[in-house]
Design a protein around this motif. Sequence first.
Motif, mmCIF file in Angstrom:
data_model
loop_
_atom_site.group_PDB
_atom_site.id
_atom_site.type_symbol
_atom_site.label_atom_id
_atom_site.label_comp_id
_atom_site.label_asym_id
_atom_site.label_seq_id
_atom_site.Cartn_x
_atom_site.Cartn_y
_atom_site.Cartn_z
ATOM 1 N N ARG B 150 0.857 -1.235 0.018
ATOM 2 C CA ARG B 150 0.051 0.063 -0.018
ATOM 3 C C ARG B 150 0.784 1.154 0.050
ATOM 4 O O ARG B 150 0.525 2.281 -0.627
ATOM 5 N N ILE B 151 1.984 0.993 0.732
ATOM 6 C CA ILE B 151 2.912 2.397 0.955
ATOM 7 C C ILE B 151 3.606 2.577 -0.535
ATOM 8 O O ILE B 151 3.886 3.471 -1.129
ATOM 9 N N GLU B 152 3.891 1.216 -1.315
ATOM 10 C CA GLU B 152 4.698 1.415 -2.422
ATOM 11 C C GLU B 152 3.702 2.046 -3.395
ATOM 12 O O GLU B 152 4.271 3.056 -4.445
ATOM 13 N N ALA B 153 2.449 1.767 -3.415
ATOM 14 C CA ALA B 153 1.471 2.311 -4.346
ATOM 15 C C ALA B 153 1.217 3.870 -3.890
ATOM 16 O O ALA B 153 1.184 4.575 -5.003
ATOM 17 N N LEU B 154 1.560 4.219 -2.921
ATOM 18 C CA LEU B 154 1.576 5.538 -2.724
ATOM 19 C C LEU B 154 2.550 6.256 -3.139
ATOM 20 O O LEU B 154 2.628 7.255 -3.931
ATOM 21 N N GLY B 155 3.922 5.609 -3.020
ATOM 22 C CA GLY B 155 5.068 6.160 -3.408
ATOM 23 C C GLY B 155 4.955 6.193 -5.020
ATOM 24 O O GLY B 155 5.633 7.320 -5.587
ATOM 25 N N ARG B 156 4.341 5.224 -5.618
ATOM 26 C CA ARG B 156 4.276 5.113 -7.074
ATOM 27 C C ARG B 156 3.228 6.461 -7.564
ATOM 28 O O ARG B 156 3.510 7.080 -8.446
#
Lengths: 274, 364
Positions: B150-156
Amino acid sequence: MMEHATPAVIVLIVLFVAPVLYFIRQAKQGAEIFIRRIAGIDAIDDAVGRAVELGRPLSFTTGISGVGPVVYACLGVLRYIGRKAARYASHIFVPCSDARVMALADVTLQSAYRDERKFTNYNPAALRFLSDEQFAYASGYQGIIHRENVGAAFLFGSFAAESLILAEAGQQIGAIQVAATASPEQIPFFLTACDYTLIGEELFAAGAYLSRDPVQTGSLRGQDIAKCVIFFLCLFGIVVESVKTIYPAIVPFAISDLMVMSWREWAAKLHWLL
Amino acid sequence: MGGKASLAALGGVGFLRTHYRQIITAGITFIGGFYFFLEFILPAQIGEFKFGKYHDQISTGVMVVGAMAIGLGIINILRIHGSAILKTSRGWMNSLALLGGMFIMLAVAGSDLINSEKSVSSWKYLANLQTFPGKVLEDFQTKSIPAAERIEALGRFVGQTLDQIAANQGPLRRPSGADKAGVEFSVLNADLLQAGAHALLLAQEYRAAAPDLARIAALSRELSASLKSAASAAQKVATANYENAVVRRVQRLLENGFFFPLGAAMFSLLAFYIATAAYRSFRVRSLEALIMMIAAVVVMLGQIPHGPLYVWDKLPAMRLWLLQNLSTPAFRAVYFGAAIAGLAMSVRMWLSLERSPLSTGDDK
């Protein structure tokens, strides 16, 4: 602003509505109800006749009224004038500032032409949506009145600052004008610029006067009784406030407080009285 | 829901025969009026039930019907003025000017509306995301939901926003000129880069074999702070870009340069019309006209606070007496009469008591 009725307001609503419903019932059962002559409404026939004789078209506008009781009252008059226009093959223009009112006026005019068995003569271009912006509408109305050289102009409905612009447009071309409004601030303008002016509730009475529909005539009598109720309430208020000024101990309440007291406060007061 | 219900009701009623249509219309009118009647006479809340909770849906329904009526108005204008142009009737050039003006205003106002929506959504996303790291942490602790993805998606998402900014496109492009919005643009870039770095670190921490919750909480707070600051800067950048856009400037020109002055010009006509109307009304042709003229003169002279026309010091008091004791009661009587008549008309409409002016059939 009062969002929910207090007990006193509910009592007033009952006092105002009950006579209306009672006299509607009486009128439906065949009771004769007298309606006084109203010169402005009688003038409608004269105005239409004069325009027809001169071969000039008619104009009817509801001003900047939105859909509501005022427009509904005006539609009764439009229907009457529409029938006259259909009968005498006269052109009629209905400039509108509200598209919803235009839709209602369209159906009303169609009904008027159908009633006269002249529906083939009905011209949808009679309805003119101008603008819902006040002065753009006034400008468009002025243009129509001048270009079409209207012979009789009827201004029935709610008006604001544009009222004198509309009325002067008809005055300038010598059109006979009948105005009716429930907006008291605009009445002086219509009185000076129009030939006949219906004041306040006369606008609502026009439908009853023209159609002699028992429901409307009965309602008119009921309204008179409701106004009598208001008169006696005013009298009561004057007496109570006068007595209170002279003998404050006799009247330990203010009438304005009674109007806003809630159910709970009334219950407490009645409990105290008992 | 209110809008769909209104559309369904209108569509359904349209296909019925006149008699049934009138019955259904009367029924809907009665139910609608009954709701508002109850809403007015009953207290705001009875037990758990609140009347006001349906207001939004009903208002939406009314707005849908109103919006369709605006379409009717436009169709009417097109029909009347379109045919005048096609037939080159008298005054067809006026019709052409009207339709031209209408289409230009529609196009400009439509484009402006789209730009406005894009502008708001560009920073709203960032503003909404500021609570996301906290929510992810909460879910991680209470529901054991995997957090790193979820945090990686936010980063993307942050990366994509940075790409758009780098491409100098969309509502978050570099504002023209080196004013305050230019500074905010630099702040936005820095905040987004910081947010991206925090998101990367946070995702790594979540993926660790033994995640350090204290560090995760600290990183989440920092990520939220970066996103909040970025959203604030993005709002200023997007607003500056929106206000400087060509469409917006044309819209302002049309409104402030044409529409409002034309309305003001019409309003100014009143000054001349009032003078002519006053002349007509002050011609003394009867006793009533004489009384009215005297009253008007007293009110007008009493209105003057000083100067050569301030002829008598009793006039202001006389003016006040006339207005308070004669004019105001007369106005109140008109208000009372109109209000009672409006109430009676409303009751007749609500209960469908009288024959509608819209219905067909001989009555006279």
